[in-house]
Write a protein that holds these residues in place. Structure first.
Motif, PDB file in Angstrom:
ATOM      1  N   MET B   1       0.837  -1.184   0.000  1.00 20.63           N
ATOM      2  CA  MET B   1       0.000   0.000   0.000  1.00 20.63           C
ATOM      3  C   MET B   1       0.878   1.242   0.000  1.00 20.63           C
ATOM      4  N   ILE B 150      -9.469  -6.353   6.925  1.00 15.92           N
ATOM      5  CA  ILE B 150      -9.463  -6.590   5.477  1.00 15.92           C
ATOM      6  C   ILE B 150      -8.723  -7.893   5.218  1.00 15.92           C
ATOM      7  N   LYS B 151      -9.469  -8.948   4.898  1.00 13.90           N
ATOM      8  CA  LYS B 151      -8.830 -10.256   4.978  1.00 13.90           C
ATOM      9  C   LYS B 151      -7.819 -10.505   3.885  1.00 13.90           C
ATOM     10  N   PHE B 152      -7.943  -9.824   2.756  1.00 15.22           N
ATOM     11  CA  PHE B 152      -6.949 -10.117   1.713  1.00 15.22           C
ATOM     12  C   PHE B 152      -5.714  -9.247   1.815  1.00 15.22           C
ATOM     13  N   GLN B 154      -3.117  -9.603   3.706  1.00 20.01           N
ATOM     14  CA  GLN B 154      -2.757 -10.665   4.633  1.00 20.01           C
ATOM     15  C   GLN B 154      -1.749 -10.226   5.688  1.00 20.01           C
ATOM     16  N   SER B 221      -3.825 -15.314  -3.268  1.00 19.89           N
ATOM     17  CA  SER B 221      -4.163 -14.990  -4.654  1.00 19.89           C
ATOM     18  C   SER B 221      -2.909 -15.038  -5.505  1.00 19.89           C
ATOM     19  N   ASN B 247      -4.870   3.071  -9.497  1.00 23.83           N
ATOM     20  CA  ASN B 247      -4.456   1.732  -9.089  1.00 23.83           C
ATOM     21  C   ASN B 247      -2.943   1.568  -9.004  1.00 23.83           C
ATOM     22  N   GLU B 250      -2.090   4.154  -5.562  1.00 18.93           N
ATOM     23  CA  GLU B 250      -2.615   3.948  -4.212  1.00 18.93           C
ATOM     24  C   GLU B 250      -2.072   2.685  -3.549  1.00 18.93           C
ATOM     25  N   TYR B 251      -1.714   1.698  -4.351  1.00 13.92           N
ATOM     26  CA  TYR B 251      -1.417   0.391  -3.764  1.00 13.92           C
ATOM     27  C   TYR B 251       0.065   0.024  -3.785  1.00 13.92           C
ATOM     28  N   HIS B 315      -1.326  -5.598  -1.663  1.00 20.16           N
ATOM     29  CA  HIS B 315      -2.731  -5.721  -2.051  1.00 20.16           C
ATOM     30  C   HIS B 315      -2.872  -6.623  -3.273  1.00 20.16           C
ATOM     31  N   PRO B 316      -3.847  -7.549  -3.239  1.00 13.24           N
ATOM     32  CA  PRO B 316      -3.969  -8.462  -4.393  1.00 13.24           C
ATOM     33  C   PRO B 316      -4.265  -7.748  -5.706  1.00 13.24           C
ATOM     34  N   GLN B 317      -4.823  -6.528  -5.651  1.00 14.88           N
ATOM     35  CA  GLN B 317      -5.086  -5.848  -6.915  1.00 14.88           C
ATOM     36  C   GLN B 317      -3.785  -5.569  -7.674  1.00 14.88           C
ATOM     37  N   LEU B 319      -1.726  -7.554  -8.535  1.00 21.24           N
ATOM     38  CA  LEU B 319      -1.542  -8.601  -9.545  1.00 21.24           C
ATOM     39  C   LEU B 319      -1.988  -8.122 -10.922  1.00 21.24           C
ATOM     40  N   TYR B 320      -2.939  -7.196 -10.944  1.00 16.12           N
ATOM     41  CA  TYR B 320      -3.444  -6.700 -12.222  1.00 16.12           C
ATOM     42  C   TYR B 320      -2.625  -5.525 -12.742  1.00 16.12           C
TER      43      TYR B 320
END
Ligand code: SF4
Ligand code: SF4
Lengths: 242, 324
Positions: B1, B150-152, B154, B221, B247, B250-251, B315-317, B319-320
């Motif tokens: 993040m 926020i479970k993802f 981790q 993920s 995206n 922020e992450y 954050h898993p996002q 990955l994109y």
């Protein structure tokens, strides 16, 4: 209960970005005001989009495959982005399952965007509120539009019909049948968000030909060759009239 | 993040304020049962004032995080589901209690509610102090749970997150109380100082536990589940925009791995060993400068700690968004 959603066919998507541009055009012209675009023709362009098409390469050269992958809010059935919102600006509609942001209530704290594993929410850096795909909620119920056009802008724009739109809770709907029959799957199922949007996988059409199908086992001549010529007598086609 | 300084200052400032308030109430409790010398009223009221000032500063910092601060009042609405909303309620409630606590001491308005013979003496401030302690811990839990729920994410999704928030706040608050008492109540320096050292050691253990835990995280993920293609070799070629986007900003912390690692060592040094040594030296020499320095160093270290806390979360996002 209705759950509207998109089903995106990765087998058909050619990555043309028509859905991205039509989404931006429709949603930047709506009552909610424009979607931010900063420096669009300059060095560091940036902006808010509801929908993006990404491209992935699967495999190792020369055995590679290109996957074009459109991504927007998946309108999860158990959306983790909704309960975290302190103002109630983010909510999921009872009647059709669309997840929306009330731009008049949002304080722009960005907490919901942290709570979406898919990165589907983007803050509008000019209006300072959170934005995301609305499934064109201002279009799909608009009775001044011809019925065929009451669909999300992206669906209408897709030249290859890679995007289907409908109610995934209705087993008879086009989208449910596509998910059932074409192997539709959700993204990141591991987080239990139950995305309403589904993706149809890349699939290859192959015919299986067995050895014995290459030589005719029932060949009356016992060897491959031209069949004997027929005489010029009347054919069945000549005597019937279908 | 991406670590936002508004949130870093919010969490560290209110944490310290909460710890300081707990220190004041602890001293009052010990004083009431006669274990510590009674303090004059200004000690408590001025201490509360400092805590209140820190809380206000934290609140002001948090407003810089909001796109629409003028609508901030709306954020108390969803306390049934949102830890952020609960924090928004707990923070002003706690601030109000600290204010009342300080004011009662300042006015010396401290009647015995349960009759003159019922110990301890001065029940009203004591009662307000207890309410404050309750709200203080509620606020610690809310702050920590905002991240832990926020479970993802981790790295954050562990009970260690609220625990660390609580203990960091208490440790820095007691360190500040030590420095503060050096000016206003020198008899309490050793009392606060040794508690500050104890809490610093304890939070070192719990933070080390979370560092070790985070080192071994197996991410649930992967790029495979992100796009739903089962293949060992998937590479992103484009993310759908030529420049950056929300995206990509922020992450990601946007710094190198070496930078990240150096921040970790900086906070490990500044939050734990240096303040402990300075506190020990300050207690034994009675030097207010050393005690003040202990707090300043620890607080600076806490800013690094919070920066690292945010930057480390993956954050898993992302990955994109691996390539433009
Ligand atoms: S995709 Fe993200 S923003 Fe959309 S409903 Fe799911 S969690 Fe919320
Ligand atoms: S950014 Fe807006 S919608 Fe998102 S959590 Fe904050 S207030 Fe709710």
């Amino acid at each position: 209960m209705t759950q509207l959603a998109l089903v995106i066919d990765l087998n058909v998507c050619v990555g043309c970005h028509a859905c991205v541009t039509s989404c931006k055009q429709w949603n930047t012209s709506g009552a909610a005001g424009s979607l931010m675009d900063d420096n669009p023709y300059g060095k560091d362009p940036t902006g808010t989009f509801f929908n993006r098409v990404q491209t992935y390469e699967v495999g190792e050269f020369p055995l590679t495959e290109t996957v074009h992958f459109p991504k927007s809010c998946l309108h999860c059935e158990d959306p983790p982005c909704v309960p975290v919102c302190p103002t109630g600006a983010s909510y999921k509609r009872e009647e059709d399952g669309i997840v929306l942001v009330d731009y008049d209530k949002c304080i722009g704290c960005k907490y919901c965007s942290w709570a979406c594993p898919y990165g589907a929410r983007e803050i509008d850096e000019k209006q300072k509120v959170m934005k995301k795909c609305t499934l064109c909620v201002d279009r799909i119920y608009d009775e001044t539009l011809p019925e065929a056009e009451r669909k999300p802008a992206c669906v209408l724009a897709c030249p290859t019909s890679a995007r289907l739109f409908g109610d995934v809770h209705d087993p008879e709907s086009e989208v449910s049948i596509a998910i059932m029959e074409e192997g539709g799957y959700p993204l990141m199922p591991e987080w239990g968000t139950q995305p309403a949007n589904h993706y149809l996988p890349r699939r290859k059409t192959r015919i299986k030909i067995h050895e014995d199908e290459l030589t005719r086992v029932d060949n009356p001549l016992k060897k491959e060759g031209h069949l004997p010529e027929t005489d010029d007598g009347p054919f069945l086609e000549d005597s019937t009239s279908w | 993040m991406h670590p936002a300084f508004s949130v870093i200052f919010l969490t560290t400032l209110i944490g310290t304020a909460q710890g300081l308030f707990l220190a004041l109430v602890t001293a009052q409790t010990y004083g009431a049962i006669g274990a510590l010398p009674d303090q004059n009223l200004y000690f408590y009221s001025f201490g509360s004032l400092i805590a209140l000032a820190l809380l206000v500063a934290g609140l002001v910092a948090s407003f810089f995080h909001l796109g629409h601060p003028e609508r901030a009042w709306r954020s108390a609405a969803m306390w049934r589901t949102s830890w952020l909303s609960r924090e928004v309620i707990a923070l002003p409630a706690f601030m109000g209690t600290v204010f009342v606590y300080g004011l009662l001491h300042y006015m010396d308005w401290n009647p015995n509610l349960f009759g003159p013979n019922a110990p301890p003496e001065g029940e009203l401030t004591f009662l307000v102090g207890l309410v404050g302690v309750f709200l203080c811990f509620a606020l610690f839990v809310c702050t920590g749970m905002i991240y832990a729920c926020i479970k993802f994410l981790q790295e954050w999704n562990t009970p260690l997150t609220p625990l660390n928030y609580t203990l960091f706040g208490i440790a820095s608050g007691f360190t500040l109380a030590t420095a503060f008492s050096a000016f206003y109540a020198p008899q309490l320096v050793a009392f606060f100082g040794y508690w500050a050292i104890t809490f610093t050691v304890v939070v070192f253990l719990t933070r080390a536990a979370s560092l070790i835990r985070n080192k071994r995280i197996k991410y649930r993920s992967s790029i495979r589940s992100a796009i739903g293609v089962r293949h060992g070799q998937i590479q992103q070629k484009s993310q759908g925009s030529m420049g950056g986007s929300f995206n990509t900003r922020e992450y990601f912390h946007g710094k190198t791995a070496v930078f990240l690692k150096s921040i970790k060592w900086i906070f490990l040094v500044l939050v734990f060993p240096v303040p402990v040594l300075l506190l020990l030296a300050g207690i034994n020499t009675g030097s207010t400068v050393l005690l003040l320095l202990a707090f300043i160093v620890q607080y600076a270290g806490l800013i690094a700690e919070r920066w690292f806390f945010f930057a480390q979360a993956n954050h898993p996002q992302n990955l994109y968004y691996q390539t433009i």
